[in-house]
Design an enzyme around this catalytic site. Structure first.
Site, mmCIF file in Angstrom:
data_model
loop_
_atom_site.group_PDB
_atom_site.id
_atom_site.type_symbol
_atom_site.label_atom_id
_atom_site.label_comp_id
_atom_site.label_asym_id
_atom_site.label_seq_id
_atom_site.Cartn_x
_atom_site.Cartn_y
_atom_site.Cartn_z
ATOM 1 N N SER A 1 -9.679 1.958 2.977
ATOM 2 C CA SER A 1 -8.822 2.670 2.065
ATOM 3 C C SER A 1 -7.811 1.778 1.320
ATOM 4 C CB SER A 1 -8.071 3.755 2.830
ATOM 5 O OG SER A 1 -7.194 3.184 3.782
ATOM 6 N N SER B 1 -9.755 -0.264 7.234
ATOM 7 C CA SER B 1 -9.194 -0.161 5.883
ATOM 8 C C SER B 1 -8.514 -1.408 5.347
ATOM 9 C CB SER B 1 -8.210 1.000 5.815
ATOM 10 O OG SER B 1 -8.914 2.186 5.604
ATOM 11 N N LYS C 1 0.843 -1.207 0.000
ATOM 12 C CA LYS C 1 0.000 0.000 0.000
ATOM 13 C C LYS C 1 0.874 1.251 0.000
ATOM 14 C CE LYS C 1 -3.849 2.054 2.656
ATOM 15 N NZ LYS C 1 -4.643 1.958 3.903
#
Ligand code: GLN
Length: 483
Positions: free
Chosen positions: A152, A176, A77
């Site tokens: 997210s 997330s 990420k």
């Protein structure tokens, strides 16, 4: 296809010499080239570096190294710093920023011989539940390209679901890792606060942020967790507790496991097909010999307001450093104040600005006690709910998100609706306890549903054992989107 192998299956093939890491990595890069123009999971693909890392892994193997992650291609990420590779947090304010160091968890993966394929898309600074808040583009759900992958960490979840990585790192502040795992039909674990070092995780809300892992099976999660869990002198909130052998914990046996089902998680607003799939999964645990009982987590309804005070408050402080002076592009206006104003005004997107304003307000003189302090007190009550529950149960089973993947654009005009997609994940974040997600079915549109398995602080081994036992008797996690 090589990209269809789970991490553990790929490792078996690497160990036997049937394939090399260069071949496996090239297969993933080809897959990314074929599929990512539609899915858009990656912000940056580090193809050349990936092949170098793969070649190095193959050399290490020739020298007798047999580490479980050696040569395995992963996605990271883009909120985790990587030396020499752009790290944007999905924000224009960090466009082109190249960190001078690699964070601990990523470095541990590298030391174990894992290969980085690239950096994945996210909601700006991890604020959001759909990746629609990314300053760059929206990632699409591999099961239905008109829908969001969740957020997210939507890029990481979509990459694993679409076979564009064998596993991935994400971060979870209020859901997330878990919510996008559920929406994309992959397995994931958000560990306890303090289990994994946050060094190199660009902070959103420091008392909540935690790095988590995505995989196509729970046994893959165990391997990833083994590598990144543990104390790090560079993160004073990482705990110096022994790290259990997570793979050894996967006995497949949940006989006598005490399972709590919180009534507050089956309320109105939950999509009937989600409830049906989750209840069927709970029944499966009963069939496996677990003892199921209903429990109460009475302060659950306060999680949302508490989270949306604490997280923005901490974000408003953490994001003060992005002013165009030290990191990212500067929109110079000559004088200092107008330069700050223009840099921040142009660099941050609307959701980040909303959070900074909410947080600054909640922390301001005269309001601190009424909002931030009050929220922290209620947070303690939420944690105590779990403490009490875990006196009588070993794990808690619940839905992960109230609905399956929603349409792109469906909730962008209504932040509250967007916030509601995290109602079932916020409590565990506020309590600092681990939560795993395993695919447990599909809705009528053939969109995946995720079962959430919550455990007590540092109870990752038990959570993973329960999650893995479920995967022994179900095959939801093996289904893949047609792309
Ligand atoms: N969706 C939640 C938010 O918008 C949680 C995000 C996260 O866990 N990083 O804050």
């Amino acid at each position: 296809m090589l990209t269809d192998l789970t991490l553990s299956q790929a490792q078996d093939q690497l160990r036997s010499g049937a394939i090399t890491s260069v071949e496996l990595t090239q297969a993933y890069l080809d897959r990314i080239q074929a599929v990512d123009p539609q899915v858009r999971a990656y912000l940056t693909v580090t193809a050349e570096q990936a092949l170098d890392m793969a070649a190095q892994a193959d050399r290490r193997r020739q020298d007798g190294d047999n580490s479980p992650l050696l040569g395995i291609p992963l996605a990271i990420k883009d909120v985790l710093t990587t030396e020499g590779v752009p790290t944007t947090c999905g924000s224009r304010i960090l466009e082109g920023f190249i960190p001078p160091y690699t964070g601990t968890a990523v470095q541990q993966l590298f030391d174990a011989g894992a290969v980085m394929l690239g950096k994945t898309n996210l909601d700006e600074f991890a604020m959001g539940s759909s990746t629609e808040n990314s300053g760059y583009f929206t990632t699409r759900n591999p099961w239905d390209l008109d829908r969001v992958p969740g957020g997210s960490s939507g890029g990481s979840a979509a990459a694993v679901a679409a076979r564009m990585a064998a596993g991935a790192l994400g971060t979870d502040t209020g859901g997330s890792v878990r919510q996008p795992a559920a929406l994309c039909g992959v397995s994931a674990l958000k560990p306890s606060y303090g289990r994994v070092s946050r060094y190199g995780l660009i902070a959103f809300a420091s008392s909540l942020d935690q790095i988590g892992v995505f995989g196509r099976s729970v046994s893959d999660l165990a391997v990833l967790m083994q590598t990144i869990a543990g104390h790090d002198p560079r993160d004073s909130t990482s705990m110096d507790y022994p790290v259990p052998d997570y793979t050894a914990a996967l006995t497949g046996d949940v006989t006598g496991l005490r399972v709590g089902v919180p009534k507050e998680y089956f309320t109105e607003g939950i999509q009937p097909e989600v409830e049906r799939a989750v209840r069927a999964a709970i029944q499966q645990f009963a069939d496996l010999g677990a003892d199921i009982c209903e429990i109460g987590l009475p302060h659950t309804e306060y999680s949302l307001p508490v989270y949306y005070l604490i997280a923005p408050a901490e974000a408003s402080a953490n994001l003060a450093r992005f002013d165009g002076v030290r990191y990212g592009p500067r929109h110079s206006q000559g004088a200092m104040w107008p330069t700050y104003k223009t840099t921040r005004g142009q660099g941050f997107g609307p959701e980040v600005k909303r959070r900074i304003m909410l947080g600054t307000y909640a922390l301001s003189a005269g309001y601190y006690d009424a909002y931030y302090l009050k929220a922290q007190k209620v947070r303690t009550l939420i944690r105590q709910d779990f403490d009490q529950a875990f006196e009588n149960v070993d794990v808690i089973l619940a839905p992960t998100a109230p609905t399956t993947a929603f349409h792109i654009g469906e909730k962008t005009d209504d932040p509250l609706q967007m916030y509601l997609s995290d109602v079932f994940t916020l409590s565990a974040s506020l309590a600092g306890i681990p939560g795993a997600v395993v695919p447990c079915g599909f809705d009528d549109n053939h969109l995946p549903v995720g079962l959430q398995i919550i455990g007590p602080a540092f109870g990752e081994a038990t959570v993973l054992r329960a999650a893995d036992a479920y995967q022994h008797v179900t095959d939801w996690h093996t289904r893949q989107p047609a792309l």
